[in-house]
Design a protein around this motif. Sequence first.
Motif, PDB file in Angstrom:
ATOM      1  N   LEU B  32       0.787  -1.383   0.145  1.00  0.00           N
ATOM      2  CA  LEU B  32       0.011  -0.147  -0.041  1.00  0.00           C
ATOM      3  C   LEU B  32       0.974   1.361  -0.202  1.00  0.00           C
ATOM      4  O   LEU B  32       0.710   2.103  -0.698  1.00  0.00           O
ATOM      5  N   ASP B  33       1.885   1.288   0.862  1.00  0.00           N
ATOM      6  CA  ASP B  33       2.817   2.427   0.748  1.00  0.00           C
ATOM      7  C   ASP B  33       3.688   2.602  -0.434  1.00  0.00           C
ATOM      8  O   ASP B  33       3.605   3.726  -0.935  1.00  0.00           O
ATOM      9  N   TYR B  34       4.104   1.833  -1.113  1.00  0.00           N
ATOM     10  CA  TYR B  34       4.751   1.777  -2.207  1.00  0.00           C
ATOM     11  C   TYR B  34       3.848   2.200  -3.431  1.00  0.00           C
ATOM     12  O   TYR B  34       4.400   3.100  -3.990  1.00  0.00           O
ATOM     13  N   LYS B  35       2.444   1.899  -3.151  1.00  0.00           N
ATOM     14  CA  LYS B  35       1.647   2.597  -4.263  1.00  0.00           C
ATOM     15  C   LYS B  35       0.921   3.612  -4.033  1.00  0.00           C
ATOM     16  O   LYS B  35       0.070   4.347  -4.638  1.00  0.00           O
ATOM     17  N   ARG B  36       1.510   4.386  -2.703  1.00  0.00           N
ATOM     18  CA  ARG B  36       0.747   5.591  -2.351  1.00  0.00           C
ATOM     19  C   ARG B  36      -0.684   5.584  -1.957  1.00  0.00           C
ATOM     20  O   ARG B  36      -1.210   6.485  -2.657  1.00  0.00           O
ATOM     21  N   LEU B  81      -5.212  -8.064  -5.769  1.00  0.00           N
ATOM     22  CA  LEU B  81      -6.421  -7.097  -5.852  1.00  0.00           C
ATOM     23  C   LEU B  81      -5.782  -5.581  -5.891  1.00  0.00           C
ATOM     24  O   LEU B  81      -6.135  -4.775  -6.611  1.00  0.00           O
ATOM     25  N   LEU B  82      -4.928  -5.195  -5.102  1.00  0.00           N
ATOM     26  CA  LEU B  82      -4.220  -3.993  -5.351  1.00  0.00           C
ATOM     27  C   LEU B  82      -3.696  -3.710  -6.466  1.00  0.00           C
ATOM     28  O   LEU B  82      -3.688  -2.540  -6.912  1.00  0.00           O
ATOM     29  N   GLU B  83      -3.010  -4.700  -6.787  1.00  0.00           N
ATOM     30  CA  GLU B  83      -2.271  -4.553  -8.312  1.00  0.00           C
ATOM     31  C   GLU B  83      -3.213  -4.345  -9.550  1.00  0.00           C
ATOM     32  O   GLU B  83      -2.991  -3.586 -10.255  1.00  0.00           O
ATOM     33  N   GLU B  84      -4.517  -4.881  -9.380  1.00  0.00           N
ATOM     34  CA  GLU B  84      -5.614  -4.673 -10.426  1.00  0.00           C
ATOM     35  C   GLU B  84      -6.082  -3.383 -10.083  1.00  0.00           C
ATOM     36  O   GLU B  84      -6.375  -2.701 -11.150  1.00  0.00           O
ATOM     37  N   LEU B  85      -6.344  -2.831  -8.964  1.00  0.00           N
ATOM     38  CA  LEU B  85      -7.141  -1.434  -8.706  1.00  0.00           C
ATOM     39  C   LEU B  85      -6.402  -0.440  -8.823  1.00  0.00           C
ATOM     40  O   LEU B  85      -6.551   0.801  -9.187  1.00  0.00           O
ATOM     41  N   HIS B  86      -4.703  -0.569  -8.437  1.00  0.00           N
ATOM     42  CA  HIS B  86      -3.903   0.411  -8.518  1.00  0.00           C
ATOM     43  C   HIS B  86      -2.639  -0.038  -9.316  1.00  0.00           C
ATOM     44  O   HIS B  86      -1.697  -0.335  -8.536  1.00  0.00           O
ATOM     45  N   PRO B  87      -2.561  -0.206 -10.699  1.00  0.00           N
ATOM     46  CA  PRO B  87      -1.407  -0.627 -11.283  1.00  0.00           C
ATOM     47  C   PRO B  87      -0.296   0.292 -11.306  1.00  0.00           C
ATOM     48  O   PRO B  87       0.829  -0.380 -11.427  1.00  0.00           O
ATOM     49  N   SER B  88      -0.321   1.411 -10.828  1.00  0.00           N
ATOM     50  CA  SER B  88       0.757   2.132 -10.926  1.00  0.00           C
ATOM     51  C   SER B  88       1.038   2.674  -9.751  1.00  0.00           C
ATOM     52  O   SER B  88       0.183   3.530  -8.847  1.00  0.00           O
ATOM     53  N   PRO B  89       2.323   2.794  -9.153  1.00  0.00           N
ATOM     54  CA  PRO B  89       3.345   1.773  -9.750  1.00  0.00           C
ATOM     55  C   PRO B  89       3.325   0.391  -9.496  1.00  0.00           C
ATOM     56  O   PRO B  89       2.606  -0.058  -8.718  1.00  0.00           O
ATOM     57  N   PRO B  90       3.822  -0.301 -10.665  1.00  0.00           N
ATOM     58  CA  PRO B  90       3.568  -1.734 -10.708  1.00  0.00           C
ATOM     59  C   PRO B  90       4.341  -2.338  -9.442  1.00  0.00           C
ATOM     60  O   PRO B  90       5.439  -1.900  -9.095  1.00  0.00           O
ATOM     61  N   LEU B  91       3.916  -3.696  -9.068  1.00  0.00           N
ATOM     62  CA  LEU B  91       4.411  -4.373  -8.119  1.00  0.00           C
ATOM     63  C   LEU B  91       4.583  -6.019  -8.703  1.00  0.00           C
ATOM     64  O   LEU B  91       4.793  -6.806  -7.877  1.00  0.00           O
ATOM     65  N   ASN B  92       4.123  -5.979 -10.162  1.00  0.00           N
ATOM     66  CA  ASN B  92       4.171  -7.133 -10.704  1.00  0.00           C
ATOM     67  C   ASN B  92       4.964  -6.900 -12.322  1.00  0.00           C
ATOM     68  O   ASN B  92       4.995  -5.818 -12.593  1.00  0.00           O
ATOM     69  N   ALA B  93       5.063  -7.828 -12.825  1.00  0.00           N
ATOM     70  CA  ALA B  93       5.902  -7.540 -14.121  1.00  0.00           C
ATOM     71  C   ALA B  93       4.915  -7.538 -15.359  1.00  0.00           C
ATOM     72  O   ALA B  93       3.905  -8.047 -15.073  1.00  0.00           O
ATOM     73  N   SER B  94       5.247  -7.076 -16.367  1.00  0.00           N
ATOM     74  CA  SER B  94       4.134  -6.870 -17.387  1.00  0.00           C
ATOM     75  C   SER B  94       4.122  -7.983 -18.439  1.00  0.00           C
ATOM     76  O   SER B  94       3.139  -8.316 -19.218  1.00  0.00           O
ATOM     77  N   GLY B 158      19.361  -5.484  -9.280  1.00  0.00           N
ATOM     78  CA  GLY B 158      19.314  -5.287  -7.881  1.00  0.00           C
ATOM     79  C   GLY B 158      17.938  -5.484  -7.450  1.00  0.00           C
ATOM     80  O   GLY B 158      17.859  -5.322  -6.275  1.00  0.00           O
ATOM     81  N   PHE B 159      17.348  -6.292  -8.226  1.00  0.00           N
ATOM     82  CA  PHE B 159      15.955  -6.818  -7.659  1.00  0.00           C
ATOM     83  C   PHE B 159      15.687  -8.158  -7.509  1.00  0.00           C
ATOM     84  O   PHE B 159      16.499  -9.070  -8.453  1.00  0.00           O
ATOM     85  N   ALA B 160      14.816  -8.729  -6.792  1.00  0.00           N
ATOM     86  CA  ALA B 160      14.820  -9.975  -6.285  1.00  0.00           C
ATOM     87  C   ALA B 160      14.468 -10.992  -7.819  1.00  0.00           C
ATOM     88  O   ALA B 160      15.061 -11.746  -8.129  1.00  0.00           O
ATOM     89  N   ILE B 161      13.449 -10.265  -8.828  1.00  0.00           N
ATOM     90  CA  ILE B 161      13.222 -10.979  -9.709  1.00  0.00           C
ATOM     91  C   ILE B 161      13.091  -9.854 -10.856  1.00  0.00           C
ATOM     92  O   ILE B 161      12.467  -8.654 -10.756  1.00  0.00           O
ATOM     93  N   GLY B 162      13.538 -10.126 -12.371  1.00  0.00           N
ATOM     94  CA  GLY B 162      13.417  -9.366 -13.278  1.00  0.00           C
ATOM     95  C   GLY B 162      14.114  -8.150 -13.089  1.00  0.00           C
ATOM     96  O   GLY B 162      15.402  -7.938 -12.229  1.00  0.00           O
ATOM     97  N   SER B 163      13.868  -7.035 -13.665  1.00  0.00           N
ATOM     98  CA  SER B 163      14.546  -5.574 -13.700  1.00  0.00           C
ATOM     99  C   SER B 163      13.808  -4.534 -13.181  1.00  0.00           C
ATOM    100  O   SER B 163      14.142  -3.435 -13.206  1.00  0.00           O
ATOM    101  N   SER B 164      12.833  -5.011 -12.270  1.00  0.00           N
ATOM    102  CA  SER B 164      12.247  -3.754 -11.378  1.00  0.00           C
ATOM    103  C   SER B 164      11.718  -4.415  -9.988  1.00  0.00           C
ATOM    104  O   SER B 164      11.753  -5.664  -9.762  1.00  0.00           O
ATOM    105  N   PHE B 165      11.459  -3.419  -9.193  1.00  0.00           N
ATOM    106  CA  PHE B 165      10.948  -3.902  -7.828  1.00  0.00           C
ATOM    107  C   PHE B 165       9.707  -4.489  -7.901  1.00  0.00           C
ATOM    108  O   PHE B 165       8.862  -4.161  -8.763  1.00  0.00           O
ATOM    109  N   SER B 166       9.468  -5.579  -7.121  1.00  0.00           N
ATOM    110  CA  SER B 166       8.033  -6.196  -7.333  1.00  0.00           C
ATOM    111  C   SER B 166       7.831  -7.119  -6.049  1.00  0.00           C
ATOM    112  O   SER B 166       8.613  -7.024  -4.751  1.00  0.00           O
TER     113      SER B 166
END
Lengths: 198, 198
Positions: B32-36, B81-94, B158-166
């Motif tokens: 929640l905090d990451y997505k503000r 559900l948060l990812e679906e309702l608040h997709p930006s900034p993403p916490l999953n890959a595209s 520098g991220f656990a998976i892929g090239s962005s924070f997730s």
Amino acid sequence: MTASSDDSEPLGQIRLYCAAHANCCDRVRWSLDYKRVSYALVDLDQPHDAAHFASISPFGRIPVIEIEGIALTESMAIVELLEELHPSPPLNASDPTTRARVREVYETVNSSIHPVQNGGVVRHFRPELSGPEVRQVRADWIASNLLKVESWLWLNTGFAIGSSFSLPDIFVAAIFQKGLSLGINPPNFQALPSIGHS
Amino acid sequence: MTASSDDSEPLGQIRLYCAAHANCCDRVRWSLDYKRVSYALVDLDQPHDAAHFASISPFGRIPVIEIEGIALTESMAIVELLEELHPSPPLNASDPTTRARVREVYETVNSSIHPVQNGGVVRHFRPELSGPEVRQVRADWIASNLLKVESWLWLNTGFAIGSSFSLPDIFVAAIFQKGLSLGINPPNFQALPSIGHS
């Protein structure tokens, strides 16, 4: 062994590594079969390429699926990917809040009921127990927790959640089937026996 | 208590029920905090409306979120559900396969590491253990399993998976923080201490 066939399969050969009596594997097999997606089934109880399996599942976990050029563990990650690649027929709901309920229920099975009844986990904590005692501990955990979950399900329709067949029908049926094999008593449940025996 | 604020929040008041020291709750709060996304935090260690909490969480489970007119448990169902309702900034890959990897890792934390180190589960199996013994059993499980998972992560970025924070960055950091509080030894890990202390 080839489990099912679908000439329209666009993804190349899918390979699923499973063992008998593993309800995590049943979830994925039943999802693939419901979606009529063809796959090759590698039964790890039969002779197989053990070196290859070790290379794709370094911790020996099952199920593992080879799909889209990757090898993937965790049944929920696998069924969510199948839902994205093969959306029809759906195994999740189309609206966000019902989809969240679907995930809430299957995740309760996956992370609250399943891990604690796992035979390896029971033996990790209680190595002194005999085989029948381990089975009883597992059965008691499944039964007490399924009784709680059952109160959430089959409330207004013939489906676990919402108005269509979805992943909770599969996840709950698979752990109920595991419970039956361990000796839980079907008459203690209201709605589950009908799916468990179907 | 209001934890964060965001004047653009379109969904009405979100309410999150948590307790201190619960790493499942940390996952949701950090997301929640990451997505503000603004939310009211109900700390169950403080005076609260116990009857209302019992009505929305009949089995006493946390975290629970009130959102979109429903009360939802299971941290993974909540963050999806948060990812679906608040997709930006993403916490999953595209892309689907990286998204599957994200789910594979966070689910390994949620269903393989977390349940077995849960204090209630350890006491269920080993009621004779003292408090410090329970902590040691929990720490040992977290440490041995995180060492396995660590070999999958922070491979090229520098991220656990892929090239962005997730989500795996959050789920792994939360259980690592729990492990640190139980006494696991940071130098035994290669990549984790840097996120655990950040």
